[in-house]
Enzyme design. Sequence first.
Site, mmCIF file in Angstrom:
data_model
loop_
_atom_site.group_PDB
_atom_site.id
_atom_site.type_symbol
_atom_site.label_atom_id
_atom_site.label_comp_id
_atom_site.label_asym_id
_atom_site.label_seq_id
_atom_site.Cartn_x
_atom_site.Cartn_y
_atom_site.Cartn_z
ATOM 1 N N CYS A 90 -10.023 -57.806 -19.987
ATOM 2 C CA CYS A 90 -9.026 -57.365 -19.151
ATOM 3 C C CYS A 90 -8.293 -58.380 -18.249
ATOM 4 O O CYS A 90 -8.427 -58.585 -17.198
ATOM 5 C CB CYS A 90 -9.557 -56.195 -18.251
ATOM 6 S SG CYS A 90 -10.420 -54.987 -18.919
ATOM 7 N N TYR A 124 -9.015 -75.323 -21.844
ATOM 8 C CA TYR A 124 -8.359 -76.630 -22.346
ATOM 9 C C TYR A 124 -7.039 -76.545 -23.299
ATOM 10 O O TYR A 124 -6.665 -77.499 -23.961
ATOM 11 C CB TYR A 124 -9.404 -77.576 -23.317
ATOM 12 C CG TYR A 124 -10.715 -77.344 -22.693
ATOM 13 C CD1 TYR A 124 -11.164 -78.014 -21.617
ATOM 14 C CD2 TYR A 124 -11.641 -76.645 -23.400
ATOM 15 C CE1 TYR A 124 -12.426 -78.034 -20.972
ATOM 16 C CE2 TYR A 124 -13.259 -76.683 -22.942
ATOM 17 C CZ TYR A 124 -13.484 -77.313 -21.628
ATOM 18 O OH TYR A 124 -14.771 -77.162 -21.244
ATOM 19 N N ARG A 168 -19.988 -82.264 -30.322
ATOM 20 C CA ARG A 168 -19.111 -81.427 -31.135
ATOM 21 C C ARG A 168 -18.886 -81.794 -32.577
ATOM 22 O O ARG A 168 -18.788 -80.930 -33.483
ATOM 23 C CB ARG A 168 -17.550 -81.701 -30.446
ATOM 24 C CG ARG A 168 -16.344 -80.771 -30.989
ATOM 25 C CD ARG A 168 -15.203 -81.326 -30.514
ATOM 26 N NE ARG A 168 -15.061 -81.842 -29.296
ATOM 27 C CZ ARG A 168 -14.821 -80.986 -28.182
ATOM 28 N NH1 ARG A 168 -14.371 -79.654 -28.268
ATOM 29 N NH2 ARG A 168 -14.838 -81.304 -26.858
ATOM 30 N N TYR A 176 -19.155 -75.711 -28.478
ATOM 31 C CA TYR A 176 -18.796 -75.238 -26.882
ATOM 32 C C TYR A 176 -18.090 -73.808 -27.230
ATOM 33 O O TYR A 176 -17.073 -73.531 -26.286
ATOM 34 C CB TYR A 176 -17.651 -76.184 -26.545
ATOM 35 C CG TYR A 176 -18.205 -77.654 -26.205
ATOM 36 C CD1 TYR A 176 -19.070 -78.023 -25.375
ATOM 37 C CD2 TYR A 176 -18.131 -78.609 -27.170
ATOM 38 C CE1 TYR A 176 -20.009 -79.264 -24.961
ATOM 39 C CE2 TYR A 176 -18.493 -80.050 -27.117
ATOM 40 C CZ TYR A 176 -19.453 -80.245 -25.899
ATOM 41 O OH TYR A 176 -20.168 -81.451 -25.800
ATOM 42 N N PRO A 229 -23.267 -87.607 -29.746
ATOM 43 C CA PRO A 229 -22.125 -86.727 -30.268
ATOM 44 C C PRO A 229 -22.671 -85.211 -30.230
ATOM 45 O O PRO A 229 -24.068 -85.082 -30.611
ATOM 46 C CB PRO A 229 -22.292 -86.988 -31.695
ATOM 47 C CG PRO A 229 -23.445 -87.558 -32.112
ATOM 48 C CD PRO A 229 -24.007 -88.436 -30.940
HETATM 49 N N1 LLP Z 1 -22.712 -87.338 -23.646
HETATM 50 C C1 LLP Z 1 -22.488 -86.924 -22.313
HETATM 51 C C2 LLP Z 1 -23.119 -87.435 -21.212
HETATM 52 C C3 LLP Z 1 -21.748 -85.811 -22.180
HETATM 53 O O1 LLP Z 1 -21.336 -85.449 -20.853
HETATM 54 C C4 LLP Z 1 -21.204 -85.221 -23.334
HETATM 55 C C5 LLP Z 1 -20.192 -84.076 -23.100
HETATM 56 C C6 LLP Z 1 -21.624 -85.347 -24.675
HETATM 57 C C7 LLP Z 1 -22.440 -86.635 -24.963
HETATM 58 C C8 LLP Z 1 -20.957 -84.756 -25.956
HETATM 59 O O2 LLP Z 1 -19.839 -84.840 -26.011
HETATM 60 P P1 LLP Z 1 -19.239 -84.452 -27.415
HETATM 61 O O3 LLP Z 1 -19.684 -85.215 -28.552
HETATM 62 O O4 LLP Z 1 -19.493 -83.097 -27.622
HETATM 63 O O5 LLP Z 1 -17.656 -84.523 -26.998
HETATM 64 N N2 LLP Z 1 -16.713 -78.143 -22.946
HETATM 65 C C9 LLP Z 1 -15.829 -78.960 -23.318
HETATM 66 C C10 LLP Z 1 -16.392 -80.337 -23.653
HETATM 67 C C11 LLP Z 1 -17.263 -80.799 -22.320
HETATM 68 C C12 LLP Z 1 -18.154 -82.204 -22.737
HETATM 69 C C13 LLP Z 1 -18.982 -82.310 -21.796
HETATM 70 N N3 LLP Z 1 -19.831 -83.467 -21.882
HETATM 71 C C14 LLP Z 1 -15.165 -78.517 -24.538
HETATM 72 O O6 LLP Z 1 -15.187 -77.415 -25.029
HETATM 73 O O7 LLP Z 1 -14.285 -79.252 -24.976
#
Ligand code: LLP
Length: 419
Positions: A348, A321, A281, A377, A279
């Site tokens: 800008c 997003y 986020r 993020y 995890p």
């Molecule tokens: N593991 C892998 C292999 C991943 O690619 C990711 C996220 C995570 C774990 C963690 O995912 P989370 O639990 O944070 O959802 N920039 C985007 C999110 C991109 C996530 C990329 N990979 C945003 O701001 O929503």
Amino acid sequence: MLDLFPDSTSVDGGQLSIGGVRASELEVAHGTPLVVLCEETIQARARALRQAVGDGRVFFGTKALPNVAVLRLLLSEGIGADVASSGELAFARNAGLGGGDLVVHGNNKAEVLLAEAASVGAPVVLDAPDEPALAAAAGVRQALVRVTLGVDADTHEAIRTGHHGSKFGLPPDQARAAVSEALDFGLDVMGVHVHVGSQLADFDAQAETIVRLAAFVASCRDELGWVARVADLGGGFGIRHHPADEVPEAAELAASAATTARLAFVEAGLPQPEIWLEPGRCLVGRAGITLYRVGSVKRLPERTWVAVDGGMSDNPRPQLYDARYTALSAARTDEPVDEVVSIAGMHCESGDVLIDDVMLPSPRRGDLLAVPATGAYTLAMASNYNGVPRPAAVLVRGGSARLIRRRETIEDLLRVEVE
Ligand code: LLP
């Protein structure tokens, strides 16, 4: 609305406080934009997730917030890190994480990253047909194989990863071939990895993926005589950014994932896997708020623009997003919210709108705005667009604030210029 804020949030005499520290004091001490992270909230989420996986393991998705102090705090809670570049690996190593605390990811890992993984003894998640060979040549000893099982998660398409045609992972036939090849190269193939997408608001896509994963592992047993010891279920658990969002607590989703995987493996006649989660986020998102200072206020017939001293350079998620946020007037929390306004960034670009509409007490220059659920993020994806230095971050707890990332300066930006 306060339920979007960190656990330690309070309001008193019109003033918002996090971790016992007033937002207005943080503004004076550190300036704006400022990312304020609540240590208690991170700790509580870390403990809940660890409990949800039982004897499994939790690795923080470093990409959500690459910060040495945060990685160190999580390590003290028994949480490792998923890293996807040499830079993220360096953050983790600086925080004291060793090979066993790490999982190395990437759909196109640089050879130097594979060599670093080998030298620290970290497992690598193989993600390309030739990666077993490259990993073995780099001296990697332990590996997992990332499989893409054709499940479309209900989230923004830019953060969907488990569908057919994804740039991540390998479809079942190719993933099985990668397992076989990695075994031939003498790698210890510990298990399999899936990650269906990010900001998932329910468990449906993960549930379907886990059932398909068990079938995939059973096919590897039948065809290769190899059985996965580890089922790494990735990350993806969503959080609430806006009062209208409905998302269960991540620990509930994580517990469902772990239980479903254990059951699915038993039903497929497989031994119990060790469950790993990654995890990002949900560990840090709700723990963080961003403070901005209000500058110009333009009351137009079409709408009222309230401009702040940041925007898409410190939080590009609205543009990338369509992310929806909300805001609170941090030094006027006792005043009635009587005006609907749009929060514009200072860049800008017309699209640099942080919040389309939010109710605030009639805004004026100098107000302090707090945008909740911005711990993940945001700083991680911050840029220097318009030559804007990236914000500082503080960790608050028990009435005091600790600077964990200093504000960038214009000198920092000029330092890399070559004349
Ligand atoms: N593991 C892998 C292999 C991943 O690619 C990711 C996220 C995570 C774990 C963690 O995912 P989370 O639990 O944070 O959802 N920039 C985007 C999110 C991109 C996530 C990329 N990979 C945003 O701001 O929503």
